[in-house]
Design a protein around this motif. Sequence first.
Motif, mmCIF file in Angstrom:
data_model
loop_
_atom_site.group_PDB
_atom_site.id
_atom_site.type_symbol
_atom_site.label_atom_id
_atom_site.label_comp_id
_atom_site.label_asym_id
_atom_site.label_seq_id
_atom_site.Cartn_x
_atom_site.Cartn_y
_atom_site.Cartn_z
ATOM 1 N N ILE A 121 0.871 -1.175 0.000
ATOM 2 C CA ILE A 121 0.000 0.000 0.000
ATOM 3 C C ILE A 121 0.902 1.218 0.000
ATOM 4 N N GLU A 122 0.790 2.041 -1.032
ATOM 5 C CA GLU A 122 1.656 3.212 -1.165
ATOM 6 C C GLU A 122 0.850 4.496 -1.203
ATOM 7 N N LEU A 123 1.289 5.490 -0.464
ATOM 8 C CA LEU A 123 0.731 6.835 -0.545
ATOM 9 C C LEU A 123 1.550 7.596 -1.578
ATOM 10 N N LEU A 124 0.877 8.165 -2.560
ATOM 11 C CA LEU A 124 1.547 8.850 -3.656
ATOM 12 C C LEU A 124 1.214 10.344 -3.662
ATOM 13 N N ASP A 125 2.100 11.118 -4.244
ATOM 14 C CA ASP A 125 1.886 12.532 -4.579
ATOM 15 C C ASP A 125 1.727 13.455 -3.374
ATOM 16 N N GLU A 126 2.372 13.117 -2.255
ATOM 17 C CA GLU A 126 2.342 14.019 -1.106
ATOM 18 C C GLU A 126 2.971 15.368 -1.442
ATOM 19 N N ASP A 127 4.027 15.350 -2.273
ATOM 20 C CA ASP A 127 4.677 16.603 -2.663
ATOM 21 C C ASP A 127 3.732 17.482 -3.468
ATOM 22 N N GLU A 128 2.977 16.886 -4.371
ATOM 23 C CA GLU A 128 1.996 17.629 -5.170
ATOM 24 C C GLU A 128 0.891 18.185 -4.263
#
Length: 180
Positions: A121-128
């Motif tokens: 399970i990956e959390l993506l696009d925190e920087d965005e």
Amino acid sequence: MDVRSERAAPGSRVLLRATKYDGTAHWIQPFRVVADDGNLLVTSYRARTPIYTSRGEFRSPYDSVVYFWRDRWYNVFRLSRPGCPTALWYCNVTTPPTFDGCQIGYVDLDLDVKVYPTGCIELLDEDEFEAHREKYGYPDDLVARARAAAEEVAQLARERRFPFSCGPEPMRNRSSHRTL
């Protein structure tokens, strides 16, 4: 008109029109309706059908079944190769969708959760998310709802609850990426 009361007829075609927080177009995608109970709108999409994004046309290699809950701050795409089982689930954190009988609409809030049948399970696009939080001035309550939605969908996946109920191995967190 209360767009939450509109129901889509199974077999009909609908168009997704997702925007960014400032209202700019982000994603346009056609779907066929599978079912609609008034809260959960289930649609499907065939691989290689054009999707129009803010970055240009895209053609996904995946067949998709997509779950839009009218009261949740996310949607879930169950992706599979034609003729093969589930490859992954891609979850978009968004405002709750509206539906006017023809179009599904929501604001994309940048955060995404990717779930593999193996349990990763990956959390993506925190920087965005952080960049747009500043650029668009996301209110604190919207930030809290977006983060809670990412955690909620990850928890459903960890517990193998609908729609994360298939896969060859028990779900467990295994990833070198940021996991939830």
